[in-house]
Every structure is written in C-alpha cells, then in structure tokens.
Design a protein around this motif. Structure first.
Motif, PDB file in Angstrom:
ATOM      1  N   GLU A  88       0.839  -1.045  -0.245  1.00 42.85           N
ATOM      2  CA  GLU A  88      -0.104   0.108  -0.316  1.00 42.85           C
ATOM      3  C   GLU A  88       0.698   1.388  -0.296  1.00 42.85           C
ATOM      4  N   GLY A  89       2.121   0.773   0.658  1.00 46.00           N
ATOM      5  CA  GLY A  89       2.314   2.598   1.068  1.00 46.00           C
ATOM      6  C   GLY A  89       3.620   3.069  -0.140  1.00 46.00           C
ATOM      7  N   LEU A  90       3.750   1.535  -0.655  1.00 44.59           N
ATOM      8  CA  LEU A  90       4.754   1.914  -2.360  1.00 44.59           C
ATOM      9  C   LEU A  90       3.636   2.542  -3.383  1.00 44.59           C
ATOM     10  N   VAL A  91       2.622   1.808  -2.772  1.00 43.07           N
ATOM     11  CA  VAL A  91       1.440   1.904  -4.659  1.00 43.07           C
ATOM     12  C   VAL A  91       1.051   3.534  -4.188  1.00 43.07           C
ATOM     13  N   ILE A  92       0.402   3.927  -3.332  1.00 39.91           N
ATOM     14  CA  ILE A  92       0.531   5.211  -2.531  1.00 39.91           C
ATOM     15  C   ILE A  92       1.903   6.111  -2.823  1.00 39.91           C
ATOM     16  N   SER A  93       2.480   6.042  -2.830  1.00 41.59           N
ATOM     17  CA  SER A  93       3.771   6.238  -3.095  1.00 41.59           C
ATOM     18  C   SER A  93       4.123   7.000  -4.379  1.00 41.59           C
ATOM     19  N   VAL A  94       4.077   6.281  -5.086  1.00 41.84           N
ATOM     20  CA  VAL A  94       4.341   6.252  -6.511  1.00 41.84           C
ATOM     21  C   VAL A  94       3.373   7.160  -7.228  1.00 41.84           C
ATOM     22  N   GLY A  95       1.697   6.071  -7.177  1.00 43.46           N
ATOM     23  CA  GLY A  95       0.362   7.095  -7.553  1.00 43.46           C
ATOM     24  C   GLY A  95       0.526   8.744  -7.603  1.00 43.46           C
ATOM     25  N   GLY A  96       1.632   8.561  -5.901  1.00 42.54           N
ATOM     26  CA  GLY A  96       1.099  10.681  -5.342  1.00 42.54           C
ATOM     27  C   GLY A  96       2.610  10.755  -6.247  1.00 42.54           C
ATOM     28  N   LEU A  97       3.333  10.731  -7.293  1.00 38.24           N
ATOM     29  CA  LEU A  97       4.522  11.388  -7.437  1.00 38.24           C
ATOM     30  C   LEU A  97       4.383  11.483  -8.991  1.00 38.24           C
ATOM     31  N   SER A  98       3.546  10.337  -9.592  1.00 33.28           N
ATOM     32  CA  SER A  98       2.786  10.687 -10.575  1.00 33.28           C
ATOM     33  C   SER A  98       1.537  11.406 -10.844  1.00 33.28           C
ATOM     34  N   LEU A  99       0.563  11.012  -9.873  1.00 37.39           N
ATOM     35  CA  LEU A  99      -0.280  12.312  -9.592  1.00 37.39           C
ATOM     36  C   LEU A  99       0.860  13.902 -10.143  1.00 37.39           C
ATOM     37  N   LEU A 100       1.732  13.713  -9.513  1.00 34.87           N
ATOM     38  CA  LEU A 100       2.073  14.693  -9.555  1.00 34.87           C
ATOM     39  C   LEU A 100       2.515  16.128 -10.696  1.00 34.87           C
ATOM     40  N   CYS A 101       3.575  14.705 -10.904  1.00 32.86           N
ATOM     41  CA  CYS A 101       3.531  15.179 -12.478  1.00 32.86           C
ATOM     42  C   CYS A 101       2.722  15.602 -13.450  1.00 32.86           C
ATOM     43  N   ILE A 102       1.235  14.333 -13.193  1.00 31.68           N
ATOM     44  CA  ILE A 102       0.763  14.929 -13.791  1.00 31.68           C
ATOM     45  C   ILE A 102      -0.085  16.221 -13.453  1.00 31.68           C
ATOM     46  N   LEU A 103       0.221  16.488 -12.532  1.00 32.97           N
ATOM     47  CA  LEU A 103      -0.505  18.289 -12.545  1.00 32.97           C
ATOM     48  C   LEU A 103       0.313  19.708 -12.285  1.00 32.97           C
ATOM     49  N   CYS A 104       1.612  18.888 -12.432  1.00 36.98           N
ATOM     50  CA  CYS A 104       2.531  19.628 -13.391  1.00 36.98           C
ATOM     51  C   CYS A 104       2.548  20.306 -14.904  1.00 36.98           C
ATOM     52  N   GLY A 105       2.009  19.199 -15.444  1.00 38.75           N
ATOM     53  CA  GLY A 105       2.022  19.236 -16.731  1.00 38.75           C
ATOM     54  C   GLY A 105       0.460  19.924 -17.513  1.00 38.75           C
ATOM     55  N   LEU A 106      -0.122  19.197 -16.107  1.00 37.83           N
ATOM     56  CA  LEU A 106      -1.704  19.303 -16.311  1.00 37.83           C
ATOM     57  C   LEU A 106      -1.562  21.578 -16.270  1.00 37.83           C
ATOM     58  N   GLY A 107      -0.826  22.282 -15.017  1.00 40.79           N
ATOM     59  CA  GLY A 107      -0.711  23.449 -15.368  1.00 40.79           C
ATOM     60  C   GLY A 107      -0.038  24.311 -15.921  1.00 40.79           C
ATOM     61  N   PHE A 108       0.835  23.459 -16.693  1.00 38.35           N
ATOM     62  CA  PHE A 108       1.508  23.904 -18.030  1.00 38.35           C
ATOM     63  C   PHE A 108       0.751  23.956 -19.092  1.00 38.35           C
ATOM     64  N   VAL A 109      -0.019  22.560 -19.222  1.00 38.72           N
ATOM     65  CA  VAL A 109      -1.531  23.341 -20.001  1.00 38.72           C
ATOM     66  C   VAL A 109      -2.319  24.129 -20.288  1.00 38.72           C
ATOM     67  N   SER A 110      -2.697  24.576 -18.253  1.00 40.86           N
ATOM     68  CA  SER A 110      -3.746  25.156 -18.299  1.00 40.86           C
ATOM     69  C   SER A 110      -3.153  26.290 -18.840  1.00 40.86           C
ATOM     70  N   LEU A 111      -2.349  26.810 -18.441  1.00 42.31           N
ATOM     71  CA  LEU A 111      -1.642  28.169 -18.982  1.00 42.31           C
ATOM     72  C   LEU A 111      -1.758  28.491 -20.197  1.00 42.31           C
ATOM     73  N   ALA A 112      -1.700  27.273 -21.069  1.00 36.91           N
ATOM     74  CA  ALA A 112      -1.161  27.806 -22.198  1.00 36.91           C
ATOM     75  C   ALA A 112      -2.772  28.096 -23.509  1.00 36.91           C
ATOM     76  N   MET A 113      -3.873  27.007 -22.644  1.00 37.78           N
ATOM     77  CA  MET A 113      -4.674  27.252 -23.226  1.00 37.78           C
ATOM     78  C   MET A 113      -5.369  28.630 -22.459  1.00 37.78           C
ATOM     79  N   SER A 114      -5.364  28.977 -20.865  1.00 41.37           N
ATOM     80  CA  SER A 114      -6.376  30.297 -21.210  1.00 41.37           C
ATOM     81  C   SER A 114      -4.986  31.537 -21.866  1.00 41.37           C
ATOM     82  N   GLY A 115      -3.648  30.901 -22.346  1.00 47.76           N
ATOM     83  CA  GLY A 115      -3.113  32.125 -22.678  1.00 47.76           C
ATOM     84  C   GLY A 115      -4.067  32.173 -24.219  1.00 47.76           C
ATOM     85  N   MET A 116      -3.981  30.884 -25.122  1.00 46.43           N
ATOM     86  CA  MET A 116      -5.101  31.384 -26.481  1.00 46.43           C
ATOM     87  C   MET A 116      -6.385  31.787 -25.865  1.00 46.43           C
ATOM     88  N   MET A 117      -7.214  31.394 -25.005  1.00 53.75           N
ATOM     89  CA  MET A 117      -8.419  31.838 -25.092  1.00 53.75           C
ATOM     90  C   MET A 117      -8.400  32.821 -24.897  1.00 53.75           C
TER      91      MET A 117
END
Length: 161
Positions: A88-117
């Motif tokens: 459980e600790g391993l899966v939650i750690s790996v899932g948390g790190l992958s979620l952090l990476c995904i949210l950072c990417g979505l942050g950049f995507v949202s800035l780009a999308m709002s800039g285009m909008m």
C-alpha cells in the motif's frame, strides 16, 4: 410555417435568457458567494483575470487525474485491510508522484490554454470593435490600399520625438 419557426426560436431564447438570469441572480444572492467575493482571494483574482482563467482551466482539467488517484488510494486501502500493508505504501507513493507530475503538466497546459483563450478573445473583440465602429472605417490612398481612418488624437503621446 416558416413564420412560426422564428417565433418559437425567439420564444425559446427568451425562456433560456430568463432561466439564465434567474440562475445568475440565485448565485449572486447566495451568502457564501457574497462572502467569497469580499475575500482577498476573490479581489486578487478579480484584478488578475488571466490568472483566474488559468486557475479555472486547471481545476477543470485536473479533476480526472485527482479522481483516479483517490480511487487508487481507496482500492489500496481496501487491499491493505486484507493484509498487504507494505504494498500500500509503495503504490500510494508511486501514485502520488505520478499525480504530481500529471498536475504539473496540466498546470502548464492550463496556462497555455488560457493564454490562447485570452488572445482569441482579444483578437475577436478588436475585430468586432473595428467592424462596428461608428466612424468611417477605411479611406483610399493614392495607391488604392485601404487603411484604417484614425484621428490624430488617437496617436497622441504614442510617438514623441
């Protein structure tokens, strides 16, 4: 028959407008919304519309990955109840790190999308303002090229030599 269709469409649009105005009025009269609009966060976002739009796009786009992460946490918690606590600790750690990476990417995507909008909005509003301007829009040069007809006061202070 052809005359009845526009009337029904206009009637539908009036009903839709009435429903939307009631919905907006409901939100404006909500005490929680009134309290939020007086908060410093709301005032800051009101002064920075690009940041508010980027935040809105980020919240909308990050809902799915956060939901998947919470589902992963619930499933691993249920598995941990069975007896696999180390996994459980391993899966939650790996899932948390992958979620952090995904949210950072979505942050950049949202800035780009709002800039285009925002850029699309600015370009469209400028084109509409130029199209429906009350002053004469074009004047012909001796070359035959069309240019915007602007008064000298429009350029006052722009180019000082």
């Amino acid at each position: 028959m052809a005359k009845e269709e526009p009337r029904s469409i206009s009637r539908d649009l009036q009903e839709l407008q009435k429903k939307l105005s009631l919905l907006i009025e409901f939100f404006q009269n909500n005490p929680k919304v009134k309290a939020f609009t007086k908060s410093p966060v709301s005032q800051y976002l009101d002064r920075h519309p690009f940041l508010a739009l980027a935040l809105l796009v980020f919240i909308v786009t990050s809902a799915v990955p956060v939901g998947f992460f919470l589902l992963l946490v619930i499933i691993t918690t249920l598995v941990a109840l069975v007896g696999v606590i180390i996994l459980e600790g391993l899966v939650i750690s790996v899932g948390g790190l992958s979620l952090l990476c995904i949210l950072c990417g979505l942050g950049f995507v949202s800035l780009a999308m709002s800039g285009m909008m925002m850029a699309s909005y600015i370009i469209a509003s400028r084109l509409i303002n130029c199209s429906f301007s009350p002053r004469p829009l074009t004047q012909q040069n001796s070359n035959g090229d069309c240019q915007l007809a602007m008064k000298a006061t429009d350029f006052k202070g722009l180019y000082q030599e």
